[in-house]
Enzyme design. Sequence first.
Site, short mmCIF file in Angstrom:
data_model
loop_
_atom_site.label_atom_id
_atom_site.label_comp_id
_atom_site.label_asym_id
_atom_site.label_seq_id
_atom_site.Cartn_x
_atom_site.Cartn_y
_atom_site.Cartn_z
N LYS A 101 0.82 -1.21 0.00
CA LYS A 101 0.00 0.00 0.00
C LYS A 101 0.86 1.26 0.00
O LYS A 101 0.49 2.28 -0.59
CB LYS A 101 -0.95 -0.03 1.19
CG LYS A 101 -2.03 -1.12 1.09
CD LYS A 101 -2.95 -1.10 2.27
CE LYS A 101 -4.08 -2.12 2.12
NZ LYS A 101 -3.60 -3.50 2.06
N GLU B 234 -3.35 6.29 8.75
CA GLU B 234 -4.00 7.32 7.96
C GLU B 234 -5.26 7.80 8.67
O GLU B 234 -5.77 7.14 9.58
CB GLU B 234 -4.33 6.80 6.56
CG GLU B 234 -5.28 5.63 6.53
CD GLU B 234 -5.46 5.04 5.13
OE1 GLU B 234 -4.56 5.22 4.30
OE2 GLU B 234 -6.49 4.40 4.89
N HIS C 30 -14.89 -6.34 7.27
CA HIS C 30 -14.12 -5.67 6.21
C HIS C 30 -14.10 -6.45 4.91
O HIS C 30 -13.29 -6.17 4.03
CB HIS C 30 -12.69 -5.38 6.67
CG HIS C 30 -12.59 -4.55 7.90
ND1 HIS C 30 -12.91 -3.21 7.95
CD2 HIS C 30 -12.22 -4.88 9.17
CE1 HIS C 30 -12.73 -2.75 9.16
NE2 HIS C 30 -12.32 -3.75 9.93
N ARG D 162 -5.66 -8.37 -9.98
CA ARG D 162 -6.25 -9.66 -10.38
C ARG D 162 -7.71 -9.45 -10.74
O ARG D 162 -8.23 -8.34 -10.65
CB ARG D 162 -6.16 -10.65 -9.22
CG ARG D 162 -6.78 -10.11 -7.93
CD ARG D 162 -6.91 -11.14 -6.84
NE ARG D 162 -7.25 -10.57 -5.56
CZ ARG D 162 -8.45 -10.17 -5.19
NH1 ARG D 162 -9.47 -10.26 -6.03
NH2 ARG D 162 -8.67 -9.68 -3.98
#
Length: 499
Positions: free
Chosen positions: A118, A202, A237, A294
């Site tokens: 990330k 973040e 999630h 993908r």
Amino acid sequence: MKKFKKILIANRGEIALRVIRSAKELGIKTVAVFSDADRLALHTKMADEAVYIGESPSKASYLDGNRIIKVAKDLNVDAIHPGYGFLSENASFSKSVTEAGIVFIGPSPSAIEIMGSKLAAKDAVKKYNIPLIPGTDKAISDVDKAMELAVEIGYPILIKASAGGGGKGMRIVEKSEDFKEQIERAMSEANSAFGDSSVFIEKYITSPKHIEFQIMGDQHGNIVHLFERECSIQRRHQKVIEEAPSAVLSPELREKMGKCAVDVARACNYYGAGTVEFILDQNHDFFFLEMNTRLQVEHPVTEMITNIDLVKEQINVAQGGNLSFTQEDLSIRGHAVEVRVYAEDPTNNFLPDIGQLATYERPQGIGVRVDDGFEEGMEIPIFYDPMIAKLITYGHDRQEAIQRMIRAIDEYNITGIKTTLEFCSFVLKHDEFVSGRFDTKFVERFFKPEYLNSDEATEEAKIASILVHQLLESDSGQNSQASEVGKTLKISNWKKRLN
């Protein structure tokens, strides 16, 4: 352009069947691989050849890249399709496949590596001015320094594993006194799940929508997007219901986000199928989240609204061909909804409910598609993801697609195990979903296990829905993009329920 004669599918279940079907239509022979648990699986019967690769645990079979490559070489396979999960985003495997003289049906190892981190992904997209969530731009190892940065960013903050996915290594921290404990837990979980304890922090967007864009690129520099998917209905999630297009994106916002998605792909010289994920806040500001290198589980909804076979296009690109369409050729036609049918118990915190499919009868009719890998009498293995099937419906508009899905769920007859079908029906009938207002907090705000035991939600659920809506409503008219049909249904439903 060299045409493939034979491909190996390095996967199992519904995605293996999905790839086999498209390959057959292209006149390409297929090789399936299987573990002990999958000796009688449908993908082994549908493929032209099937080869045993190891014991049931995925580490001993579907994650054994060397064994899979050996099978491919022994059978003179031209290419390997990794599906999703398992080795699909493993840069090392992709490189090994290529070095073995076999084509990897997916992006380059470098693109997988960049977008697999990330932090590396954020760094790569900076030159294209992609909107990023405020946060750290490098991995964190000093907890005390991280605490200082968290204060600068402002609570609540989100701790995320750099190499993560599926919610692992992720922690929401509301106040500074909880930070140290939570970051240490996140690092430990990330190390256990990914072999990499690095995390970053973040700003936490409190009520986001999860919007992703399907992209496709070829090896000649052509990249397009195939519009968005709404993926905000999640538990732990992980997505449960997806739809395309989103009910809240205006044409202008769609064009802007689509351009950013294409630029993210350009940032790593991407080719093949991929997905660029964004979060959308209450003000309709969007931020880049990550890129999945993908084919996605939810790709069928995009196929339904574009009439494009994404697997065939993956194969075309891997053979060296140009994209068979341009951005100008693409348009949104109708609406599609997908529900993931998991062998889980929604009344028991969505815990897996492994067992035998005593009854298994698929829904039918116009606009209904079932992608699955099981038949009646088969066992759901404990070793893999508990998804039984993907149920997809298509309609000329959102209302028809939703109503068709509710009908299809009613027809889907599964006994012997608990499934998420009843939960999905609950969501689809809920006013927050019908209106398009819902976000990733839907389950937390509006769902309780006892709601599945009655035809109507309890009075508590009704009041909660009204209160949350009032709290989230802003002067900016954030819900102006929701369909008028949805608004009308919401108003009439509330009048009926509260009178």
